[in-house]
Design a protein around this motif. Structure first.
Motif, mmCIF file in Angstrom:
data_model
loop_
_atom_site.group_PDB
_atom_site.id
_atom_site.type_symbol
_atom_site.label_atom_id
_atom_site.label_comp_id
_atom_site.label_asym_id
_atom_site.label_seq_id
_atom_site.Cartn_x
_atom_site.Cartn_y
_atom_site.Cartn_z
ATOM 1 N N LEU A 169 0.823 -1.204 0.000
ATOM 2 C CA LEU A 169 0.000 0.000 0.000
ATOM 3 C C LEU A 169 0.858 1.255 0.000
ATOM 4 O O LEU A 169 0.441 2.289 -0.532
ATOM 5 C CB LEU A 169 -0.935 0.014 1.214
ATOM 6 C CG LEU A 169 -2.143 -0.912 1.133
ATOM 7 C CD1 LEU A 169 -2.887 -0.911 2.450
ATOM 8 C CD2 LEU A 169 -3.054 -0.519 -0.005
ATOM 9 N N GLY A 170 2.034 1.195 0.574
ATOM 10 C CA GLY A 170 2.948 2.334 0.562
ATOM 11 C C GLY A 170 3.363 2.727 -0.844
ATOM 12 O O GLY A 170 3.646 3.897 -1.106
ATOM 13 N N PHE A 171 3.402 1.789 -1.761
ATOM 14 C CA PHE A 171 3.726 2.118 -3.137
ATOM 15 C C PHE A 171 2.508 2.633 -3.897
ATOM 16 O O PHE A 171 2.641 3.378 -4.858
ATOM 17 C CB PHE A 171 4.285 0.890 -3.870
ATOM 18 C CG PHE A 171 5.705 0.598 -3.514
ATOM 19 C CD1 PHE A 171 6.729 1.391 -3.999
ATOM 20 C CD2 PHE A 171 6.014 -0.459 -2.681
ATOM 21 C CE1 PHE A 171 8.050 1.129 -3.664
ATOM 22 C CE2 PHE A 171 7.320 -0.726 -2.342
ATOM 23 C CZ PHE A 171 8.334 0.073 -2.833
ATOM 24 N N LEU A 172 1.324 2.244 -3.473
ATOM 25 C CA LEU A 172 0.121 2.626 -4.205
ATOM 26 C C LEU A 172 -0.493 3.924 -3.700
ATOM 27 O O LEU A 172 -1.097 4.658 -4.467
ATOM 28 C CB LEU A 172 -0.920 1.497 -4.114
ATOM 29 C CG LEU A 172 -0.464 0.148 -4.677
ATOM 30 C CD1 LEU A 172 -1.522 -0.908 -4.435
ATOM 31 C CD2 LEU A 172 -0.137 0.257 -6.158
ATOM 32 N N VAL A 173 -0.353 4.199 -2.418
ATOM 33 C CA VAL A 173 -0.967 5.379 -1.818
ATOM 34 C C VAL A 173 0.072 6.489 -1.751
ATOM 35 O O VAL A 173 1.154 6.296 -1.222
ATOM 36 C CB VAL A 173 -1.490 5.061 -0.399
ATOM 37 C CG1 VAL A 173 -2.053 6.305 0.254
ATOM 38 C CG2 VAL A 173 -2.524 3.957 -0.449
ATOM 39 N N ARG A 174 -0.276 7.629 -2.301
ATOM 40 C CA ARG A 174 0.622 8.782 -2.262
ATOM 41 C C ARG A 174 -0.070 9.924 -1.528
ATOM 42 O O ARG A 174 -1.279 10.067 -1.600
ATOM 43 C CB ARG A 174 0.983 9.230 -3.675
ATOM 44 C CG ARG A 174 1.804 8.215 -4.426
ATOM 45 C CD ARG A 174 2.052 8.728 -5.842
ATOM 46 N NE ARG A 174 2.779 7.743 -6.607
ATOM 47 C CZ ARG A 174 4.094 7.775 -6.788
ATOM 48 N NH1 ARG A 174 4.795 8.730 -6.251
ATOM 49 N NH2 ARG A 174 4.687 6.842 -7.491
ATOM 50 N N PRO A 175 0.711 10.773 -0.866
ATOM 51 C CA PRO A 175 0.101 11.940 -0.237
ATOM 52 C C PRO A 175 -0.388 12.942 -1.286
ATOM 53 O O PRO A 175 0.041 12.904 -2.439
ATOM 54 C CB PRO A 175 1.221 12.526 0.624
ATOM 55 C CG PRO A 175 2.474 11.957 0.096
ATOM 56 C CD PRO A 175 2.123 10.652 -0.549
ATOM 57 N N LYS A 176 -1.266 13.854 -0.885
ATOM 58 C CA LYS A 176 -1.880 14.777 -1.841
ATOM 59 C C LYS A 176 -0.880 15.741 -2.465
ATOM 60 O O LYS A 176 -0.968 16.057 -3.638
ATOM 61 C CB LYS A 176 -2.988 15.590 -1.145
ATOM 62 C CG LYS A 176 -4.193 14.783 -0.812
ATOM 63 C CD LYS A 176 -5.266 15.657 -0.210
ATOM 64 C CE LYS A 176 -6.491 14.835 0.109
ATOM 65 N NZ LYS A 176 -7.543 15.658 0.688
ATOM 66 N N GLY A 177 0.082 16.212 -1.691
ATOM 67 C CA GLY A 177 0.890 17.304 -2.170
ATOM 68 C C GLY A 177 2.258 16.959 -2.720
ATOM 69 O O GLY A 177 3.086 17.841 -2.888
#
Length: 53
Positions: free
Chosen positions: A37-45
């Motif tokens: 999930l760390g590779f798939l989920v990115r922060p907004k900014g």
């Protein structure tokens, strides 16, 4: 009497080891999913990851 106790002790150790291995497999699967999930989920900014390692 001693052989019976040794067999019971061996069964207890093997049962405990089997439970520990199964629990470690589940922990490994959970850690792998979180890592994935760390590779798939990115922060907004930005382009960074949501974790800091």
């Amino acid at each position: 009497m001693v052989p019976l106790l040794l067999v019971l002790l061996l069964a207890l150790v093997l049962f405990g080891a089997g439970f520990a291995v199964k629990a470690l497999w589940w922990i490994a699967v959970i850690v792998f999913v979180v890592w994935l999930l760390g590779f798939l989920v990115r922060p907004k900014g930005g382009t960074g990851r949501w974790y800091r390692w």
